[in-house]
Structure formats: C-alpha cells, structure tokens
Design a protein around this motif. Structure first.
Motif, PDB file in Angstrom:
ATOM      1  N   GLN A 184       0.791  -1.297   0.091  1.00 45.88           N
ATOM      2  CA  GLN A 184      -0.024  -0.028   0.059  1.00 45.88           C
ATOM      3  C   GLN A 184       0.784   1.234   0.081  1.00 45.88           C
TER       4      GLN A 184
ATOM      5  N   HIS B 120       2.348   2.074  -3.487  1.00 45.90           N
ATOM      6  CA  HIS B 120       1.488   2.685  -4.182  1.00 45.90           C
ATOM      7  C   HIS B 120       1.602   4.066  -3.993  1.00 45.90           C
ATOM      8  N   LYS B 121       1.212   4.479  -2.829  1.00 43.21           N
ATOM      9  CA  LYS B 121       1.114   5.822  -2.335  1.00 43.21           C
ATOM     10  C   LYS B 121       2.602   6.969  -2.741  1.00 43.21           C
TER      11      LYS B 121
ATOM     12  N   CYS C 199       2.322   7.512  -6.308  1.00 45.18           N
ATOM     13  CA  CYS C 199       1.472   8.646  -6.716  1.00 45.18           C
ATOM     14  C   CYS C 199       2.199   9.898  -6.436  1.00 45.18           C
ATOM     15  N   THR C 200       2.658   9.930  -5.172  1.00 44.82           N
ATOM     16  CA  THR C 200       3.373  11.172  -5.084  1.00 44.82           C
ATOM     17  C   THR C 200       4.368  11.642  -5.853  1.00 44.82           C
TER      18      THR C 200
ATOM     19  N   LEU D 224       2.896  12.985  -8.963  1.00 44.84           N
ATOM     20  CA  LEU D 224       2.265  14.379  -8.894  1.00 44.84           C
ATOM     21  C   LEU D 224       3.569  15.184  -8.869  1.00 44.84           C
ATOM     22  N   HIS D 225       4.654  14.934  -8.408  1.00 40.66           N
ATOM     23  CA  HIS D 225       5.919  15.934  -8.301  1.00 40.66           C
ATOM     24  C   HIS D 225       6.172  16.192  -9.914  1.00 40.66           C
TER      25      HIS D 225
ATOM     26  N   PHE E 256       4.214  15.810 -12.045  1.00 44.26           N
ATOM     27  CA  PHE E 256       3.058  16.810 -12.816  1.00 44.26           C
ATOM     28  C   PHE E 256       3.399  18.256 -12.549  1.00 44.26           C
ATOM     29  N   THR E 257       3.630  18.631 -11.284  1.00 37.98           N
ATOM     30  CA  THR E 257       3.713  20.118 -11.194  1.00 37.98           C
ATOM     31  C   THR E 257       5.021  20.684 -11.930  1.00 37.98           C
TER      32      THR E 257
ATOM     33  N   PHE F  22      -6.301  14.860 -10.749  1.00 42.07           N
ATOM     34  CA  PHE F  22      -4.791  14.831 -10.064  1.00 42.07           C
ATOM     35  C   PHE F  22      -4.983  13.198  -9.752  1.00 42.07           C
ATOM     36  N   GLU F  23      -6.092  12.647  -9.325  1.00 44.05           N
ATOM     37  CA  GLU F  23      -5.724  10.914  -9.230  1.00 44.05           C
ATOM     38  C   GLU F  23      -5.982  10.418 -10.623  1.00 44.05           C
TER      39      GLU F  23
ATOM     40  N   CYS G  43      -3.422   7.835 -11.941  1.00 45.92           N
ATOM     41  CA  CYS G  43      -3.849   6.401 -12.423  1.00 45.92           C
ATOM     42  C   CYS G  43      -3.102   6.119 -13.671  1.00 45.92           C
TER      43      CYS G  43
ATOM     44  N   LYS H 264      -5.229  -3.019  -3.998  1.00 42.01           N
ATOM     45  CA  LYS H 264      -4.872  -1.579  -4.374  1.00 42.01           C
ATOM     46  C   LYS H 264      -5.364  -1.524  -5.776  1.00 42.01           C
ATOM     47  N   PRO H 265      -5.567  -0.292  -6.232  1.00 39.35           N
ATOM     48  CA  PRO H 265      -6.303  -0.212  -7.680  1.00 39.35           C
ATOM     49  C   PRO H 265      -5.736  -0.868  -8.675  1.00 39.35           C
TER      50      PRO H 265
END
Lengths: 967, 967
Positions: free
Chosen positions: A2, A5-6, A9-10, A13-14, A16-17, A110-111, A115, A233-234
């Motif tokens: 778990q 995965h988190k 994601c983090t 998103l880093h 991304f920004t 964002f999610e 994904c 998890k997804p």
C-alpha cells in the motif's frame, strides 16, 4: 505494498507540477519578458497534434459502467454517458438526467493523472473480442508486477460480466410493477459462466433511438469502474485498440469501441473511483484530449494531454457555487480549432490570458466592421453592378426551386399569402376611394399577383415581397385630385409618370447608383423599419374602431329601436317634431331593411341605428385573440410540453392555427363581423376603363414631358423604399448565403412600374414588414446533435418558390372567394398586428429604448453596454427617438410623399452624429461610415485590427481552421 | 536574478503538490482503507480555526485597484469589487457589471500561491496611515533582499498614488460630454507630490449608496495590482493590520481596511497580474479563507488556506464551457459552517466525496420525514391540546399586532376584503334563494364580520379566513326543504343543530381529537386543496354566462325591437297572430319601461327583449382582463424594469390596481354591467324574523333531541373543512414560526357556531382558497444583502391585524355602499379566478400532472424524479386524478353534504396505496404515514438516517453550526 503505491502517486504528482509549472510559465510567468520556451506538455502536444491535421479524428461517445453487486452476482450497470455533455443515470428514477456540464473536482483529475502514470497503458492493441483484450490487459498487469498472477482469473471474470444499459422502460410496465415494493429486482438469472458478453450487438442496442444523437463516424470509449473484494490496491488500465471494434454488449449503442479505461479497486472508495471515472470520461469527449488520445505515442503524451486540459480548466470558488447544481450546457462553447490555435499561438504570449477567466476580455477591441460585401462596390462600368448581380444569381437557379420543397414553406406561404391579400384589399379599398375606383380592389389583386410573381421569379432577392405602400397611396391621391381640378386625364398622366420613372430607375441601375446605400447604417435601417412597424401596428389598431352603444339601460329596452321613415314624413317630422305614423305612399316603410330604406330615400330614425350590438367587442376579441394566440403558439417552440417535432409544427403553423381558431369562434357566435370580401369577377372596378391604358390622345403634349418632374419624386420614393427594405432583408444576422442583387431588384421594379402603368394597375415596391415576416417564417435551425447542444440558427431557406406561390395564390383568390368569405377582417388585422410587433423584435433600437426603464443593475449584458457609457447610449437612443417622432409627425401630413426623401434626412443626421459621438462609441452602437472606416484602417492599428477581426470571425463561424504557422 | 525567481517558484509549487497530495490522500486515497491522517493543510486549519470559534470574523469587502498610466501620471483605478460575488468595472461602459461568480483559472491560483510563498507577508502590522504601512512593506522587502534599496522611493511613490473609484456618473454629464470623442480624459491635474491620499474619507466615499449592501461590521481588503517600468521581477506583499484602519481614499466606501495585497511587476504581464489579483480577492471573500486570513499565524497558514481552497474548487472542462460566460450567482451556496464541518468530519472519510462533484449526491437518502410538530401530539389529558395551544399562543399576543404594521398589510387587507365581500354576497344570494330569505345577503355580511373578527382575534391560527362554504350551503338548502315539507320551524331546528354541533366540537377539542389529522399527508392535502381550487375556478367561470344576440344582422336593424304589449292585447295576439296596435286601456303601454311593463302585467314582445347588447363580451373582457392584469402585475416583481421598491409595490398592489383599472374601464364604457350591491340598511333580509332566534316554542320537544343526528354531519363537515385548511395553511413551506393551534381553532369555530345559530346567521368555517390567498399576500422576503445574492423567502407576516381589519371592513361595508356600487361583479369574479389559480401554484400534484405532457428529457429536475421511476410517478398522479374526478362528480350531486366524509375516503385511499407503492417511492412523492415511519426508524438504518436528516437540515437552515466533535 500500500505504501509503495502511495509513494508512486506522490512521485507522479511531483512530476506533474514540474511540467505544469513550466506550462504555466509559458504565457504568464511573472517577471520575465523574454521569449519563453513552451512547456514540455505543450511542446509534446504541438508535435503529436501537428502530425496530420488533415485527417480529423472521429467523435467519441463515452459510456461509464459501474460494477454492481447483487449478492454473489455481479454485473456492469451503465451509470453515465457523454456525447458532448454528461448524462447521468438517475438510479431511483431509472431515467437519464438532463445533459449537463461535467463539473469535476480537482482531486479526481489529479488522481486520474496518477492512475494513468501508474496503471497499464496499452496503445494500439490488436484485439477482436473483449476476452482477448481483457487477457492482454491482465497479462500486462501481471508482467509489470502490478497484480499477482493468482488474481488473473478473478479480474478477467469481473471484467467479462454482463453489461446492463439504461434503456427507456415502456410505460405499460407500470401496471405489471404494481405490488412490487422494492425497485429493480434482479429479474434475470445471472449467468455464472466466464464470459457473459455476446459478440454481436443485441437487438436492444440496434433499436436504441439514441443512435441518431451520435455522429455516424463516432467511436466509443468505455469506462469501467468497480469495487471488488480481492484487490488491495487499484487495478488501472487504459487501452487504445488498433481498430475500433464492436465488442458485443459492451456499449449501449452499436458503435465500435476504440478506448477502454478500467479502474478496479478495493471496497470503500466507490465515490472516489466514480469521480475518477467521470474525469476520464470527460477528458475523452474533450475535443483536444480526444485528439491527443488518438495520436498519443506513449503514456507521457497522455499525461501531457491531461496537463494541457488542467491548464485550461475554469475553476469555481467553493464559497460561491453549490457543487450540487447541474450546470446547463452553454449556448456556445469555444471550438476545438480555436483551442488548438491557442496552443500554437502561445508564443505570442498574451493569448492565454485573454482566453482564460471571465474578466479577461477587457480588450477595447472594436466590433467587426459593417460589411456590405462586394455587391455594393462601385464598378464604374455601364451596368457593371447589374451584370455582377446576374452572374451572382445564375448559379443558384436550380436550388432556388429545389430548396423550396419543405413543410415550412407551406406555413410560410399561408402566412404571407394572408398578409398580402389583406394588404391588397386594404390598399385596394383606399386606392379606390382616392381615385374614384380608377384603381380598386380588383386592380390591387391583379397588380399584386403580377408584380409579385415577376419579381420573385426574376428579382435579385426573391425573399422580398412587393406590395403597395403608404407613400405611393398618398401620391396617387394627390395626383388624382390634381388631375380632377385641372381636367387632365389621370390614367394617361399616370402612365407617363410610370414610364419616366421606369427610365430613371434604369438609369440608376446602369450607373450602379445603388452603391450609395452603403451609407445606410444600423441607425437608418432600424429607424426606418421601426417606423414602418409602428405604422403597421397603428393601422391595425385604428381599424379596430367600432361604435359601442354606451349607456344602454336594459330596463329601457322597450324604447330602443330603429325605424325607417318615409321621405315626406321625414320633412313633416322635422317641422312638427311629432312622431306620428302615417303611411303616405303605398310602400310599407316599416317593413324595409336598412339598405332598402336608404335606397328608397327613407331616413333611419332611432337610437339603435348606428349600433351593432356586440360587434365592437367581438371584433376586439377576434383581433386581440388572434394576435395573442399567435404570439403564444410561436413561443410554444421553447416550451417543455410535447415532443420537439410537434412543438416545431405548432410554432410554424401558429398563424394558421390562430386564424382557424378565431374564424371558428366567429362562426360559432354568428355575429355579423366584417368579413374578407374578394372580387369574384374578372373585370376592372370602374366599368368605363379597359385593361389597357393608351399613352396618347387625352392630354396635351407638354404633359408627356412635364410628367418627368413628378416621376422624379416617385423614383426617389421607390428607390429608397426598395433598397432600404433590401438592406434590412440582407442583414448580416439573417445569414443569407446567396448574396443580394440590389441592381437587379431595382431593374425589375422599374420594368414592373412601366408594365403596371400600361395596365392601369397600382405601382409596387418592397414591403418591409411583410418581407421580414417572410424571412422569419423561413428560418432554419440545426437539428441539435449531441444532447444538451443548443440548436444553431443556420440561415434562411433562400428560394423563389414560396414567393411565387404566394402571388399565384393572390391571383387565383378570385376563385377562393367562397372560402375566404368566412375570414373576419379583425382576425386579419390581428395578423397585421403580429407582423408589426414581430418585425420589431431583435431590433437593437428597441432594446435600447427599454434600457430607459431599467435600473442599471438589471440591464441585460449587451456588449455595447460593456463598452459605451450608459449616458452615451441613452443620448444615441434619444436622437433616434426624436428623428422617428419627427418622421411620424411628417408622415401624418401631406408631406408623406416626401417620406423617402426624409430617409435621406436620417442619413444626414447619422453623418452629423460623427461630431457628437466618438467613433469608438458609434462602432458599438451603430456602424462606422465607409470613409471613416477607411481612414481608420489607414491609421496605425491596421494589422492588429485585422487579426482581431479574423479571430472574431473564426469564433463565429469556425469554418476554416486557422493555418498553423509554426514548424 | 530572473532565473532565481523562477527557480523559487518551481520550488514552492513542488512544496504545494506535496502538501496538496497529502490532503488529497485524506479522503480519497486509492486503495487504502485504514484511518488516514489529515493532510498538513487541513491539520493546520483545524488548529487555527478551532482556536476561538465563538468570535465570528467580520465580513470582508474586497476592492481591486489597478495602476493606470496616463503619460507620466499614474493613478489607481478601481477595477472590481467583491462583497460575496464579483462585480467588475466595465471599462468602456463606465459601469459595474452584474454580480457574477468569480471564475478563475487554475493558473492564477497556482501563481498566487507562489506569490504568497515568495513575497512579503506582514501579519498584525501596526500602522495608522497608508504611508506608514507602505514604509513597513518596503522596508521588509529591502530587508529580505527582494528589492534593492534604490527602488524604495519609487515603489513608495507608486503605492501612494491617488485612487479613483467607480462611482455612478450623473446623467446630466451627458450633454457636457458631447463633443469629446475620446473617453475618460484625465480632467484633473495629477498631483506630483509623494502622497496623494488624504487621511479622512472623502464625501464621495461617505455618500456612496453601495454602503448599504455591505454589512455593518465589515472590514475591507484592498488588492493593488500594477505594472511599472522600474521593476524586473514582481513585488508582492500581503499585509494584515493589527487594527482595521480607515486609510483615506483607499477604499470606495468608508470601511476600515484590514488586509492589503500588493502586486507590482514589470510591464507586459498585466493580464496575468490581473488574474492573480482576482484570485486573491476571491479568496479573501471566501468564508473559509477569510477566517484563515484573520487567524493565520504565519505564511504557512495562508498557504494551507489556499490549499484547502484548491481542494474544494469545482472544475469546468474547457470544451464544455465558454470562459467568457459570466455565471449568475446561484440561488443558494453551501454555508461556511457546513464547509467547516466537512473539514472536521474528514476523518469519517466519505464526506468529501459526497460534497464534491455534481454526481456525488447519489445517495438513496430518504427525504426528511413529514413533521407536524408537537401541536398534534395526543396528550391524553382533558383539554390538554387546547391548553398547550393557548400556552403556545399567549407569548405572541403583542407581536400579533405589532407585526401587522407594514405597507404589505394594506394590500393584503384590500385583497382579502374584496375576496370576502364577494364571497359574502355570492353565498348570501344563494342562501337567500335556498331559504326563502331567512338568511340573505344582510345576514351573510353580518355573520362574516362577526365570526371572522372573533376568530382572527382569538383563534389559534389567525391567518385562516372564515367563510361560508359550499357544503354548508347545500346542507342548509336540504334542511330548509325538509322543514317546509314537514312543517317544522326552520330557524329553531337550525339553532338546535348548531347547539348540538357546538357541543360535539367542544368534545372533539377536549379529547384532542384533532391529532388524527396527522394522517393527512400531502396526498390528501393537495387533493383537497386542488378540488377546492377547481370549484372556485369553475364557479368564477360559470358566473360569466350572459346571452349574446347571435346572428344579429345589421341590415335588419329596423326589425329589431322589444315592445310592451298590454295584457288583453296579448291574448288577442295569441289568438289571431295579428300584430296590430290598439290602445285598450288608458295606459300608454308602448311608453313603459321593461320593469313597469312586467309590473302592470304587460308582456314583452320582440327579438331583443332578452338581450343586452355588448354585456356578455364586456363582462368577459372585465373578467378576463382583471385576471390577466393581476397575473401580469404579480409577475412584474421579477421583471427588469423599474427599481426594486416600485416593482415590489406594483406586485403587492396588483389586485387593487387591476380592479381600479377595470372599474375605470367599466365606467368609461358605461354599460350596465352587474354591479356589487350591498345592503344599505341594518335589518334582517326577511321582515318577519328578528335578530334573535328563540330556542323553544315552535317545534315539538323530540326535535330538540333528534337534531343531534344532523348535527353530527355538520360537525364532521366543519371538523374536516376546518382542519384540512389549517393543515394547508400550516404547511412547512410557509415557514410559520408561531406554531399552529388546531384545538383552539376548533374551539372557536364551535362557539361561533352556537352564536351564529342564536342570531340566525350562517355558519362559518375555514375557507381554503381565501386563506391561501391571505398567506400569499403576507409573504416576506429578505432584502438581498450582498449584490447577486438571491432574496430568501423568510416566512409570513403572522399577525391578527389584517384578518381583523378585513372583517371589520366587512361589517362596515353597509356604509361603503356608495363606493362599492361602482365595482362590476365580473371584475370580482376575475379576482376569484385569480385566487383559485394562484392557490394551485406550487402544488406538487399539479406539477406532476404537467409531467404527462412533457417528454422525459424536458421534465424539470424535481428531486422525486431522480429517485422514483417516471411510470410510478405517473401511476401515483393517476390515482390522485381518479380520486378527484370521483369527488368532483359526487360534489355535483346531492351527495355534496357528505363531502367532508369523502376526504376521509381520500385518507383511506392513501392508506391502501401503501400496498401498491414502496415506502421509498411514497417518501418521495408523499409522506410516510405515522406508524410506517415509526417502523422504519425501528429498523437498522436509524442512526445513519438521523445523521443525514441532520445534515440536510443544516444545509437548509444553517442556524446552528454543528458542534465540533474533535479535539
């Protein structure tokens, strides 16, 4: 796990920004004025979207299905769909919601980005059936270590469950449903086999009426969202198939699937998954992102697409908006081409700011200049304009007839026919009075039919309806009086005036004189048409006067009578004041009817003679009823009731239905209301004239020459009346496509002038109000395609058929008399009133008058109000009102024959307003006069202006995408 | 240097996403089911917002000024302002735009975040004047190395330039403006001194009418945005003052400034800066962020506030929305308390998903249960309910009168008075016919006045209007016929019935029997009120029948007459068929009026005798005109024209104005329309009865006892009529605050019954339609506070004054006869029609009937349609329609006296519908019957339901913020 995965994601998103920030730099980085490189996201998009712009990508239909658990059984249930806007399945209501704008949360976007970054992306997958595709997806996930191989079976099983779509349930189920108290039980045995999905489309799919809302070339993208108990998890997969493939019952409609997005995850986060599903579905129907999705080479291209989407989103503050409100689709959305061009133009820096944000449009840009097109260019050649008009019109000849075959034409013909015939009778009657029946109702009918048919068949703008007009009536009246008092033969003089006038018109045609009407701006045009409308309305209302027996006391009913008194008796009575009753002649005077009494010279005596009971009020009811019923039925198109087709029919035939209703009411009540009476025999109204007027013999020779002077007046009158009406008909707002023919119009009006003069028929010229009504009754709207999209006004059915039919009907009205005699005149005046009021609608002048009564905060958001101070707007309107008031007063006097000259006066007033108002204000409130426009263009801003005009034109028509000028 | 800045920004945004992502984790992290810790942002907010929730922060007014360059001169020009929504200055239009939702770009929000992170943040700055504050800001910037010390002077100079605000320019400037062709020249000499800003508020500020739109406790936040040439990177400062201070002419209105946001930057990025300014301004007026801004301890708290804001924003996809559209403020926004509680409840996980996103509200939650309140609890004590009613009503006694003093009351009194008097005359006339004038118009007037006054003065629900009703009329008619045929004295029997009935009512009161009306659900209530409305409408229309002389031929006017024939002559004529003319008696029969003729025994002969010309149509015009003018004027409140106050006045007095108009028209036309005739002398209609009925002497003793049986019928009739009307008046939608008094109402109706019986006056009971009209005419709306906020329905002016006045006026109508005699009856029936139609508005039953005619896609978004399948809705409506049809047929027969019993039938039908419909469907379409409700609550979902109901209640009333249950 778990945690892993988190962390992923983090990390995503880093990333991304980072890219997002660069992209945000692109146009609005603070503090740097140098050329900024495009963000990586935009750079990528430029590259992939630029590859082959010539091949447009298909439209996408997106369906989102969610996994439903019913005990141990599972099935996919459709929960929303997108063509352009979102339609959601109302669970309890078992129905589709109205189409609405997909409001998303920033969260879900964002999610979704995470994904796509962490899940499996399979592009151009070869797969001809769902099981194959599912196998590929699961294989990839296992290969990437995203799921353990032990889950392979379970995931496949879930993904191959049956899909249940939201179909309309027939009404007759209602009774069958009675007694069932819980909603939607699983009434079909769930299959437990591995694959629930058939390979061929079901009949349900094929019969689905929704298909017609989806463009033919459309492909589907399916979004599958579900909670399962075996995952911790997804499980995310984005699939693009190499070939769009019909995957059995996967999609509601038999549209081949191109994209597949799968999100399965552990229980408890269903809402969140749902939002992610809505986010990808919304992205898939986004014009720009769907292009990206089709052309993406890898995962990063998709991410770049999301970033670009995020870059363009509009954000509503949580404290000013209730997220539960479903936003109705807007009337217009920015076109995809516009958005793509923004992407390319980013190097110019400022564009993004101008597009994003409601407050962005602060540019003091001028509205697009008034364009009259090449029709009014001064050619300088003999008959140059006429020749161009003919060249312009010839290619349309076939379509001028073929386009007339449409149900709308029937209603238009009926409507305009009734308008014309009423007009012909009214003017015929008045002309008859004015000329001692030299021209009467019969001539009026015949002339209307002749002139109208010829004009509609051969004229430059066949949408124009010819008719007698007020100024000509007044001219004829004065002319006849002049002839009578100077013992000049009226018909012969009139013929010569007509001939001179025809000649003068032809000279105007040959010299391209019509080009001067480009000085007619909105100010003049709206002033003229308002005035004509007001005259129309006031005439209609004036006709409604009938006396009422006021102060009738029912108790004294015994004393109300009207008796016929013999002539000699009348004298006696006058002398003695005695109301005796002696029969002097053999005639029984008291038994005579009113007409007979008058005929035999008797006198009518009594207090009821001049009254017809109930007539006035009945006429009022018929008049006002016809008007208001027409207005209500016209509006019915936008009501909520009945299916669209029926509403459109009701709206199109509103006038016919109102007339029928009130003719019926009139027959039911049976009062002797004045009826429409058409001549039934084909002969001149005045027995002492023939059908042909001879040019010579009755007047001295100098009259033939001198008649050129009054002819000049008639020419000006005809020229102005005709051409202003033509300008109004050719207004940009009407979106006419076949071009206009000012010179050709005038040519035929001139010729008809001469012909009518020879036949002793009235003269004809374009009738503004009826022409506007003609256009209005032929307006086309697009059938709305995607649910929620507003129908667009496409233009007018430009053809010659309706006009010709109207006038042919006018000609044969003589034979229609048995039917027409049931139509009461008040009903027809109600139609007149409607025409007058309807032609005022959409006139900016009228909107500006209304502003006087509105407090500033309630005023509509007109663009001119954003750019011109209210007091200037009011001043402009005031000038217009004063001009109209002056014109109104003048036209009520004998000066009415110089009425058209006064239109020239309006143009002069407009010219003088250049001194009072700035060109900026005038550009918003009116149009800039030609020279001024040129001067302006010579000034520095020329290039910039052009660019802006072009951009504005693109926004409006989006016909051609702008040529991409990069790379 | 430029590069450094950019780098800083990137860094900041990295930090943002880090925290943002954690915050996004909080509620919707994918795949984890464990308890998730709050994101740092939310954690911070919880901490600072939780500190002292008891002290509410002031409302913020935000003004954004941008720097304008005019050659070398500079000034700050107001460009937008926010109270709750955004109002923008339309540059060219020199006016305020309409308030709209601030649509922001995601860009600008990110950039703002960077600004706050990199700029100077000065919290709780002590400063009493702008120069001081500016010095502090510049000092800090220099100290932090953000600007070089050489720029100190320049920055200060710019920040101290004069501020020009957008004030309404007076209209008389229009003429002075003529000739100026460029807009807004700098017509005041620009000061070049260091400080342009005065310390005291200017008169312009003080006179600004906008002040009344801002709450009294408000403080200002000023946003200053400018481009300057001496900076090469942005200069950003966020200041919170320790004390709100009036900084001279900084703000448009004399409101002390608390916050200051300054953004100066190099030229070329004006649009971008502007968007950042809009973003901070929008944040400052956000309820949640403004709290954060007031309580922030450092820069990071502000950042957390922005992050939380971003977390809640709603996103519109660029392809589905045109950013140029200004979004109108919504009717309702989520309250700040709601949003704060969401922040606290985040630990519960699911909440965020439910709030965010339009598709989120998929919960199959039941609507809040039908609450009738403690008024209908069965107390079990003798007169327990009555006692509670009195206890409930006593505290309001004073306000029951004081709240009546309002202009609206005048219009309400006029309206209801006219309704009552028309009713009294109509029923009086009918009763007179039915009872050979034992009860006539005089008794009807007197009884109405007496019963109404007493009830409004002492009753439980003074908004109820008492009146004669149909069923009672029929009962009296049957009773009188029975008495006549059995030679029983009518008045005495009636007295005894009244007494018995009074006693029975008192028994019902004493035993709290009214509690059974909690079984009256929406189904029964709407069925009853619809039926009564239909009866009202059909009665009004039926009264409009007058004969028309159909087929009148004006030509034969000479043969239309009506003559008076002497009686003996009549016989001769009948025999011979001869229409001679011999005077037999001395009377000149032909000179007699209609009445005289009939009086002397003559006969009226002729074809016009029974007609009054124009009467029928005139009556129709008066009737329909009054109705439609009232409807139009009522709607006028929402029109764009005229100021709000005037519109409200017109709307409130719409009925009065329509009546006046049509009375005027009637007088003008002067036809003998039937007029309102009130008795002018105070005496019983029938001369042989006195004002008091004696209980004994005329009937045998057993009649006194037996009359208890018909009395029972009357009691049921009165009980049902009265209590259902009361339920309708007390509907939750009316937001009544003073509670109801069913037992007290019934008590007084019973007492009045006895009194009226003694006086020989008709019996009175609540009149549904007039009571609804009474309520409607007393509705209150909030004055809209912030521009763009919708006025809210606050409730009804609950007081006794209007009712009392209406009935006192009724009593003194005898003296008003000279005025009242001008009012034509058709006008009053028009008012009746309006009352009937208006009372149908807002009835869900009626909305559901309309659904039959609408295709599904056009149906309005009713919440029940989202939750109940359309076919079930239609079935429910069908049952209701059938019930009403049956009732309608029954009430048209003699069975009408058992009408109230049939209402009981409706309740039985409703009970049986429990078998056909699920409780879920019924909860949405109707209300759940009491026992069912209890059963439901006993079921498992009790706790969850409660919570949801609570949440829903909070959304609706936001009275008490939920208690924070964390920490």
């Amino acid at each position: 796990e778990q945690h892993t995965h988190k962390h992923t994601c983090t990390h995503t998103l880093h990333t991304f920004t980072h890219t997002h920030f660069l992209s945000s730099n692109r146009s609005t980085d603070m503090g740097s004025e140098s050329e900024i490189p495009l963000s990586p996201a935009a750079e990528r998009l430029r590259y992939i979207l630029g590859e082959d712009d010539d091949l447009p990508t298909p439209t996408l239909f997106t369906e989102m299905d969610t996994l439903q658990h019913d005990g141990d059984d599972m099935e996919w249930k459709e929960s929303a769909r997108w063509v352009k806007f979102e339609e959601k399945v109302e669970e309890g209501g078992e129905r589709w919601s109205k189409p609405h704008v997909s409001t998303l949360t920033l969260h879900s976007l964002f999610e979704l980005r995470t994904c796509i970054q962490t899940g499996s992306v399979l592009l151009d997958l070869e797969g001809y059936s769902l099981p194959e595709i599912v196998d590929d997806i699961v294989d990839r996930q296992v290969a990437d270590g995203l799921i353990g191989p032990e889950l392979r079976e379970k995931v496949s099983f879930v993904l191959l469950r049956k899909h249940r779509h939201q179909h309309k349930k027939p009404m007759h189920r209602s009774l069958a449903d009675m007694g069932k108290s819980n909603n939607c039980p699983a009434n079909h045995a769930q299959s437990r086999s591995m694959n629930d999905i058939s390979d061929t489309p079901s009949t349900d799919q094929l019969k689905n009426k929704f298909m017609k809302k989806i463009p033919r070339d459309a492909e589907a993208s399916n979004v599958l969202i579900g909670e399962v108990d075996f995952l911790d998890k997804p499980f995310v997969a984005f699939v693009r198939l190499a070939q769009a493939t019909t995957l059995g019952g996967l999609t509601e409609v038999p549209v081949p699937t191109r994209f597949l997005f799968v999100l399965l995850g552990p229980h408890g986060k269903g809402k969140s998954y749902n939002e992610i599903g809505r986010a990808i579905a919304t992205l898939m129907v986004d014009d720009l992102f769907s292009d990206v999705a089709y052309k993406a080479r890898d995962r990063d291209d998709l991410i770049a697409g999301i970033d670009e989407f995020l870059d363009e989103v509009i954000v509503l503050p949580p404290g000013e908006w209730d997220p539960k409100i479903r936003i109705e689709p807007p009337k217009k959305v920015p076109s995809a081409d516009m958005r793509k061009s923004v992407l390319n133009l980013n190097e110019l820096g400022q564009v993004n700011g101008a597009v994003g944000g409601a407050g962005g449009g602060e540019d003091e840009e001028m509205p697009a200049p008034h364009e009259l097109g090449e029709e009014l260019q001064f050619t300088g050649r003999f008959c140059g304009g006429l020749w161009l008009d003919i060249k312009r019109k010839v290619p349309w000849i076939l379509s001028d007839f073929s386009q007339g075959f449409h149900i709308q034409s029937i209603s238009a013909v009926l409507f305009i026919y009734l308008g014309c015939i009423t007009n012909a009778i009214t003017f015929g009657g008045l002309l008859g009075d004015a000329t001692d029946n030299y021209q009467g109702v019969m001539e009026s009918f015949l002339g209307t039919a002749l002139a109208g048919t010829v004009f509609c068949l051969l004229g430059g703008q066949p949408l124009i309806i010819l008719s007698s007009t007020g100024p000509i009536l007044i001219f004829e009246k004065l002319l006849y009086e002049f002839c009578k008092s100077n013992t000049i033969d009226y018909m012969e003089l009139r013929l010569w005036i007509g001939l001179h006038s025809c000649l003068q018109c032809l000279i105007l045609v040959a010299t391209d004189a019509s080009y001067i009407i480009k000085y007619i701006t909105r100010f003049t045009e709206e002033g003229f048409s308002s005035l004509i409308s007001f005259i129309f309305i006031s005439d209609a209302i004036k006709k409604m006067y009938y006396p009422i027996n006021r102060g009738f006391k029912p108790d004294y009913v015994t004393s109300y009578k009207c008796e016929c008194i013999a002539p000699d008796q009348v004298r006696i009575l006058h002398k003695s004041g005695l109301y005796g009753r002696y029969n002097i002649t053999g005639l029984d005077w008291s038994q005579l009817s009113k007409k007979e009494c008058v005929k035999y010279g008797g006198a009518l005596l009594g207090n009821t003679c001049k009254y017809v009971p109930d007539l006035a009020l009945m006429s009022f009811i018929l008049f006002f009823g016809t008007y208001s019923m027409t207005v209500s039925l016209k509006k019915f198109k936008t009501s909520r009731y009945f299916p669209t087709m029926l509403r459109k029919l009701i709206s199109d035939f509103s006038i016919f239905m109102s007339i029928m209703t009130f003719v019926g009411l009139d027959m039911l009540v049976g009062l002797d209301t004045p009826k429409l009476i058409v001549p039934t025999e084909f002969k001149p109204t005045r027995p002492d004239r023939g059908w042909l007027v001879m040019p010579f013999g009755k007047n001295p020779w100098w009259v033939y020459v001198a008649s050129a002077v009054p002819a000049l007046l008639v020419t000006i009158l005809i020229f102005m009346d005709q051409q202003i009406s033509a300008v109004i008909v050719n207004r940009k707002e009407n979106k006419l496509k076949k071009g206009c023919g000012y010179h050709l119009d005038l040519f035929w009006v001139g010729i008809l002038m001469a012909v009518c003069s020879f036949l002793g028929l009235p003269w004809y010229v374009a009738a503004t109000v009826i022409s506007i009504a003609h256009i209005d009754s032929l307006k086309m709207e697009s059938e709305s395609s995607a649910p929620g999209e507003q129908p667009q006004f496409l233009g007018v059915r430009e053809q010659r058929l309706t006009g010709i039919l109207v006038f042919v009907l006018n000609g044969v009205s003589i034979f229609l008399a048995p039917v027409l005699q049931y139509i009461p005149m008040p009903v027809l005046y109600g139609v007149f009133l409607y025409m007058g009021v309807a032609s005022l609608a959409g006139i900016q002048f009228w909107e500006r008058i209304k502003l006087y009564l509105m407090p500033a905060k309630h005023q509509p958001d007109f663009s001119f109000l954003r750019h011109v101070p209210l007091r200037r707007v009011h001043l402009f309107t005031l000038v217009q009102i004063i001009c109209l008031a002056v014109l109104w007063i003048l036209k009520s006097t004998v000066a009415a024959i110089i009425f058209p000259v006064m239109i020239l006066g309006l143009m002069v007033v407009r010219k003088m307003m250049d001194l009072i108002f700035s060109q900026h204000d005038l550009a918003w409130l009116d149009d800039i006069l030609p020279e001024k426009d040129k001067k302006k263009e010579k000034g520095g801003k020329k290039k910039k202006d052009n660019k802006k005009t072009k951009a504005a034109a693109e926004t409006e028509s989006d016909e051609e995408p702008p040529v991409s000028d990069w790379e």
